[in-house]
Write a protein that holds these residues in place. Structure first.
Motif, PDB file in Angstrom:
ATOM      1  N   LEU A  25     -20.649  97.049 -43.663  1.00 21.17           N
ATOM      2  CA  LEU A  25     -20.389  97.871 -44.838  1.00 21.17           C
ATOM      3  C   LEU A  25     -21.578  98.756 -45.194  1.00 21.17           C
ATOM      4  O   LEU A  25     -22.736  98.335 -45.111  1.00 21.17           O
ATOM      5  N   PHE A  63     -12.464  91.159 -52.981  1.00 24.12           N
ATOM      6  CA  PHE A  63     -12.289  90.377 -51.760  1.00 24.12           C
ATOM      7  C   PHE A  63     -12.555  88.891 -51.996  1.00 24.12           C
ATOM      8  O   PHE A  63     -11.910  88.037 -51.377  1.00 24.12           O
ATOM      9  N   ALA A  99      -7.333  94.275 -51.194  1.00 21.98           N
ATOM     10  CA  ALA A  99      -8.160  93.246 -50.551  1.00 21.98           C
ATOM     11  C   ALA A  99      -7.292  92.100 -50.040  1.00 21.98           C
ATOM     12  O   ALA A  99      -7.529  91.561 -48.955  1.00 21.98           O
ATOM     13  N   ALA A 129     -15.312  89.165 -42.833  1.00 20.20           N
ATOM     14  CA  ALA A 129     -15.490  90.615 -43.014  1.00 20.20           C
ATOM     15  C   ALA A 129     -16.175  91.237 -41.813  1.00 20.20           C
ATOM     16  O   ALA A 129     -15.766  92.304 -41.324  1.00 20.20           O
ATOM     17  N   PHE A 148     -16.875  95.406 -52.788  1.00 20.42           N
ATOM     18  CA  PHE A 148     -16.373  94.309 -51.967  1.00 20.42           C
ATOM     19  C   PHE A 148     -16.280  92.980 -52.708  1.00 20.42           C
ATOM     20  O   PHE A 148     -15.283  92.255 -52.589  1.00 20.42           O
ATOM     21  N   GLU A 189     -19.321 101.002 -49.885  1.00 19.82           N
ATOM     22  CA  GLU A 189     -18.253 100.039 -49.600  1.00 19.82           C
ATOM     23  C   GLU A 189     -18.627  98.643 -50.087  1.00 19.82           C
ATOM     24  O   GLU A 189     -17.796  97.925 -50.662  1.00 19.82           O
ATOM     25  N   LYS A 242     -12.744  96.018 -45.096  1.00 22.58           N
ATOM     26  CA  LYS A 242     -13.377  97.021 -45.952  1.00 22.58           C
ATOM     27  C   LYS A 242     -12.478  97.359 -47.134  1.00 22.58           C
ATOM     28  O   LYS A 242     -11.253  97.395 -46.986  1.00 22.58           O
TER      29      LYS A 242
END
Length: 331
Positions: free
Chosen positions: A117, A129, A160, A291, A125, A121, A297
């Motif tokens: 990332l 996520f 996510a 991830a 996250f 980004e 992402k």
């Protein structure tokens, strides 16, 4: 010697985004056990907006610095035992504090930044996520081969969850309120798309699953959508309640839950880690591994400069942006 200043997005009254202004204050000295993070970017979440009205369950004392998540670089540390050193790229997660040029944190508020990332980004996250991971894995027990229905699939948590659900091997049905939002779900890997402003989504889910229903439902929307979701859950399914973006809580009809032998499970990912720090660290590490291995992402809908934070919050209130909104912090 010139005093070093930090810029903060401060909420001074509970009357909405208009009460959020930028102010400069001296950078505070670190106390033992603390680290200073030079913030690179931070992301908006729906609770940020609710907090400006005093409508979120957590009500910080005024004035407070907005922002639940962001990404930056460790600039200074007063915790020799922390697994971070000066120069490390980190994720910052807290109830407040991310919309600032500098943030003060303890080691348990930080995670290593996933290597796949960029800062923009990475800033978007952590909250969505981690909510998806705690929902699907820790609380929902999603297994490869099961069917997952994601409501609000074009929002941050929804996107996510679609992405993570596919990475975990589920068949994913994405439901959202517009074709634009469903395009995000499709780009995230959804197998089936339902526009629930045009279709009756329980009927469509039953058609897709040939009357069996879905094993797991993630609902960050609430209201009537929560109530309707019980009509399309499979026997022994798990309905995960992760929010109420519609502004209303759903009413649980216990006769439907009993008839389907299903579980209705509340999810608070942040509280999950606060109440059990070891479990929280385990979840964060597992999510970071997935991830990096699967290339997870967030989808960024719009990026704003820090001095436009109020505009970003108003855009969230109007639901004018699809995907995550990120504030870029000029250091």
């Amino acid at each position: 010697m010139t005093e070093k200043l930090a810029t903060y997005a401060l909420c001074r009254a509970l009357n909405g985004p208009g009460a959020v202004t930028l102010e400069q204050r001296p950078v505070p000295s670190l106390e033992p056990g603390q680290l200073r993070i030079r913030m690179k970017a931070a992301a908006l979440n729906f609770p940020d907006l609710l907090m400006t009205y005093g409508k979120y369950q957590f009500k910080p004392t005024l004035p407070f610095v907005l922002g639940m998540e962001g990404a930056g670089v460790v600039e200074e540390t007063m915790d020799p035992a922390a697994p971070f050193k000066v120069g490390d790229a980190v994720l910052y997660k807290s109830k407040t504090g991310a919309f600032a040029s500098h943030a003060t944190a303890t080691a348990n508020q930080l995670d290593p930044m996933p290597t796949n990332l960029a800062f923009e980004e990475a800033a978007a996250f952590s909250v969505t996520f981690l909510t998806a991971y705690v929902s699907l894995v820790e609380r929902g027990g999603l297994r490869a081969g099961e069917t997952l229905l994601v409501l609000g699939a074009g929002g941050g948590v929804g996107q996510a969850t679609v992405t993570l659900g596919k990475a975990l091997g589920a068949t994913v049905i994405a439901a959202a309120s517009s074709d634009e939002k469903l395009a995000i779900a499709k780009a995230s890997g959804a197998d089936y798309l339902i526009n629930y402003h045009r279709e009756n989504f329980p009927t469509r889910v039953q058609e897709i699953t040939k009357g069996r229903g879905v094993d797991v439902i993630l609902d960050p929307v609430g209201g009537k959508f929560f109530e309707q979701s019980l009509e399309c859950i499979a026997w022994a399914g798990r309905l995960l309640v992760a929010g109420f973006a519609s502004g209303e809580f759903g009413v649980l009809k216990t006769d439907l839950a009993m008839a389907r032998g299903c579980s209705v499970i509340g999810v608070r990912a942040g509280e999950f880690g606060r109440r059990d720090p070891d479990a929280g660290q385990r979840a964060s590490a597992a999510l970071r591994r997935i991830a990096e291995e699967k290339g997870l992402k967030p989808i960024i809908g719009e990026s704003w400069p820090l001095d436009k934070i109020a505009d970003a919050l108003y855009a969230m209130e109007r639901r004018a942006v699809t995907g995550k909104q990120v504030v870029l912090i000029d250091n």
